[in-house]
Motif scaffolding. Structure first.
Motif, short mmCIF file in Angstrom:
data_model
loop_
_atom_site.label_atom_id
_atom_site.label_comp_id
_atom_site.label_asym_id
_atom_site.label_seq_id
_atom_site.Cartn_x
_atom_site.Cartn_y
_atom_site.Cartn_z
N HIS A 182 7.85 -12.03 7.38
CA HIS A 182 7.15 -12.15 6.09
C HIS A 182 6.37 -13.44 5.91
O HIS A 182 5.22 -13.40 5.48
N PRO A 183 6.98 -14.61 6.21
CA PRO A 183 6.22 -15.84 5.98
C PRO A 183 5.00 -15.95 6.88
O PRO A 183 4.11 -16.74 6.61
N GLY A 227 1.67 -7.56 4.46
CA GLY A 227 2.76 -7.61 5.42
C GLY A 227 2.50 -6.80 6.67
O GLY A 227 3.42 -6.36 7.34
N GLN A 228 1.22 -6.59 7.01
CA GLN A 228 0.89 -5.80 8.20
C GLN A 228 1.30 -6.57 9.46
O GLN A 228 0.99 -7.75 9.61
N THR A 282 3.09 -13.14 7.95
CA THR A 282 2.10 -12.06 7.81
C THR A 282 1.29 -12.22 6.53
O THR A 282 1.57 -13.05 5.68
N GLY A 283 0.28 -11.35 6.41
CA GLY A 283 -0.65 -11.46 5.30
C GLY A 283 -0.15 -10.77 4.04
O GLY A 283 1.02 -10.44 3.92
N PHE A 284 -1.08 -10.52 3.11
CA PHE A 284 -0.73 -10.03 1.78
C PHE A 284 0.02 -8.71 1.80
O PHE A 284 0.93 -8.49 1.04
#
Lengths: 329, 336
Positions: B111-112, B118-119, B114-116
């Motif tokens: 999570h920290p 969560g891809q 990846t992008g908005f």
């Protein structure tokens, strides 16, 4: 992906059924002709299909999705699979907001109805959040929600007692809950609020997944807990308020549909769960709307007579089988 | 690998801020250093404030006074996303993740990164499968979390923290609900991660045996005394552990490294084959004897092999036993 397509097809079929079938029987051929604009028969038929059945089906679709998503958001946020907008008293809060607006301020405009419903829902949400910090036990928390609902209902009864007869009648009619209250002219207002809420829910997928681990883990994964919680509640409030303001308080869809979605999907991963809940909510609402039509008569049952028949068995099923259902463990 | 200080605390006060500006101080003044490549075990009785300390070090709750520095930078200067890339946690908190798979849970650790939406990118997939490999749970990737044993769940949470790629890993009682073999497995795993990936690992535990056996460093936290730190053996030899565990009815045995009841100790000499005499000593301790160096003043036991044990009584007579059970019987019948 297959399941999403399957649900999409069911949704389209149910939507079509809602257009083709109603309390007045219109031949299928004529319905198709009306939709494609080549119908040259009775104008009343065309009016019924285009002015009544079409907006009603769209309303059912959007209201079902809205309530289902607000149920899902509440269940994830409170880590409680039995949470939902009606069981936590949020629908009743919205209901109370509308009652105050209708009876005391004689408000009729859609935007003010939505705003008052939203205000009512928000007040209950804030109280519920306060109690969620005090009461950790899931069942006790739900009971507090149910109590909130009773409180809101009793305030509504007191308001009704003091109100004039015609206003009470107007309010009671609204309170039966149905999808036919949104006319073609009102539809754009309703749809834009509902779609805005649904889009917001799609933007919350990543933090919702982190919240499956609990707030502390989520914070450690970089989720800003406070603002995320506010966004989730804003989204829930908006969706519940919109559906309630236009269709009246509708029970069970918010509680039961997330379970239908998780069980068909076999996953609590919000990346798939949010879209599937939107689709399943639409399906269930369209199905309920169909079932309100009493065959062989031209009368219609209240929506809230049908939703528990579909919703309650599902909730009993998941509670009885909770040991074997992954997301309960 | 070079061991560096990754986290340190200076004059740290921990506790809770109450309403009306009052404070409930749990510890007023802690000075700590956490090193990379080490497993540090935080020991303390219930109520000593272990969880409060861990929560404060992870910034889940504010400190009352003093400073915490992580990688040389004050903790309050970290943004939340920077911190989520630096300190990863494994908690005792109940999760709601039964309905997602092992792979999906471990991917939450990305999570920290990846992008908005969560891809996951190709690199994320690589790191996730490496993390699954490191804890040895790859074969369960597609299993639901609800179908795992407690030990496996703990491994998955550790894999999540590895996928997070933090240099510091903090675990709150990671062995608390596990059976004996899983406890040891988890501790061996944590040691391996500290050594191979140079992680700083801090864990709180009630498993004294395991902490002594596996910890590079112990932190002894109690309500009324300053924090003691050191290598387990040093803390045993300088009596720190003994005084740390001092309590009515319980003593810490410096020889065995175990807690036992302080019965009146009758000395019994033990010598011979290492393995047999070790376990003979264990049995004697349980029965309330004090295993000692052999002497003519008291009964002694000479272990030749596990099936050949010679008992020399204080009066000069000699008995034979072919198991520890028999040896104990001879002692209770004939001693004194």
């Amino acid at each position: 992906m297959k399941k999403q397509i399957f649900l999409g097809i069911i949704l389209l079929l149910l939507f079509a059924c809602n257009l083709a079938y109603g309390s007045l029987s219109i031949p299928l051929k004529s319905v198709i002709e009306i939709l494609f604009g080549s119908f040259e028969g009775k104008q009343t038929w065309a009016q019924i299909v285009l002015q009544s059945r079409l907006p009603q089906a769209v309303t059912a679709l959007l209201a079902g999705s809205s309530l289902a998503i607000s149920g899902l958001l509440l269940q994830t946020l409170f880590k409680n699979p039995l949470a939902g907008p009606s069981i936590l008293g949020i629908s009743d809060g919205a209901n109370l907001g509308v009652a105050i607006a209708m009876i005391y301020f004689s408000v009729g405009s859609y935007v003010t109805t939505i705003l008052s419903a939203f205000a009512g829902a928000a007040v209950v949400l804030i109280i519920i959040i306060y109690f969620s910090k005090k009461v950790q036990n899931n069942v006790m928390f739900l009971i507090i929600g149910i109590m909130m609902g009773y409180l809101a209902s009793s305030v509504i009864s007191i308001l009704n007692y003091h109100a004039s007869a015609d206003k009470v009648h107007q309010y009671v009619m609204w309170g039966m809950g149905d999808f036919s209250g949104v006319s073609l002219e009102k539809l754009p207002y309703f749809a834009s609020f509902a779609i805005a809420g649904l889009i917001l829910s799609l933007l919350l997928i990543k933090p919702l997944n982190a919240l499956l681990l609990g707030e502390t883990y989520a914070a450690n994964l970089g989720v800003k807990i406070k603002s995320t919680r506010i966004l989730i509640l804003l989204c829930t409030g908006l969706l519940t308020a919109t559906a309630t303001a236009f269709c009246g308080p509708i029970s069970f869809i918010g509680l039961a549909v997330p379970h239908i979605a998780r069980l068909t999907l076999g996953s609590s991963n919000h990346k798939q769960l949010v879209p599937v809940t939107i689709l399943a909510g639409g399906c269930v609402a369209l199905l309920c709307n169909l079932l309100t039509v009493v065959p062989g008569s031209n009368s219609v049952l209240p929506l809230n007579a049908i939703t528990p028949i579909i919703g309650a068995p599902i909730i009993i099923y998941v509670i009885v089988n909770r040991k074997n259902i992954q997301y309960f463990n | 690998m070079k061991q560096q200080i990754t986290l340190s605390a200076f004059n740290l006060g921990i506790g809770y801020r109450l309403r009306g500006g009052k404070e409930k101080v749990i510890h007023p003044n802690l000075n700590l250093q956490l090193y990379s490549g080490q497993v540090t075990c935080l020991l303390g009785m219930n109520g000593a404030g272990k969880s409060t300390l861990l929560r404060t070090l992870c910034r889940f709750q504010p400190s009352l006074s003093g400073e915490i520095e992580i990688m040389g930078k004050p903790i309050n200067l970290f943004t939340q996303s920077e911190l989520s890339l630096t300190v990863g946690v494994v908690l005792t908190e109940k999760t709601n993740a039964g309905g997602i798979t092992v792979f999906e849970l471990v991917s939450l650790g990305r999570h920290p990164h990846t992008g908005f939406f969560g891809q996951l990118k190709e690199e994320d997939y690589k790191i996730i499968s490496a993390s699954l490999d490191a804890v040895g749970i790859t074969h369960k990737s597609d299993t639901y979390i609800s179908e795992l044993s407690d030990g496996e769940r703990q491994k998955v949470m550790i894999a999540k923290v590895l996928a997070q790629e933090c240099p510091i890993i903090v675990l709150d009682e990671p062995t608390a609900f596990l059976d004996v073999t899983s406890r040891i497995e988890i501790m061996i795993l944590l040691r391996k991660l500290a050594k191979e990936q140079n992680k700083s690992i801090l864990l709180s535990t009630h498993d004294l045996d395991l902490a002594i056996q596996m910890g590079d460093c112990l932190w002894l936290q109690s309500r009324d005394n300053p924090m003691k730190r050191g290598v387990p053996e040093d803390l045993i030899l300088d009596n720190s552990l003994e005084s740390f565990f001092r309590k009515d009815g319980i003593v810490f045995d410096r020889t065995t490294g175990k807690l036992s009841s302080p019965l009146s100790k009758i000395p019994v000499g033990v010598e011979g084959d290492f393995n047999t005499s070790y376990w003979a000593g264990n049995a004697l301790t349980r029965e309330g004897y004090l295993p000692s160096t052999p002497s003519a003043d008291y009964t002694s036991i000479k272990c030749v092999s596990p099936t050949e044990i010679e008992i020399k009584y204080a009066n000069g007579t000699v008995g034979h036993a072919c198991s520890i059970e028999e040896m104990l019987k001879c002692l209770t019948n004939r001693i004194l």
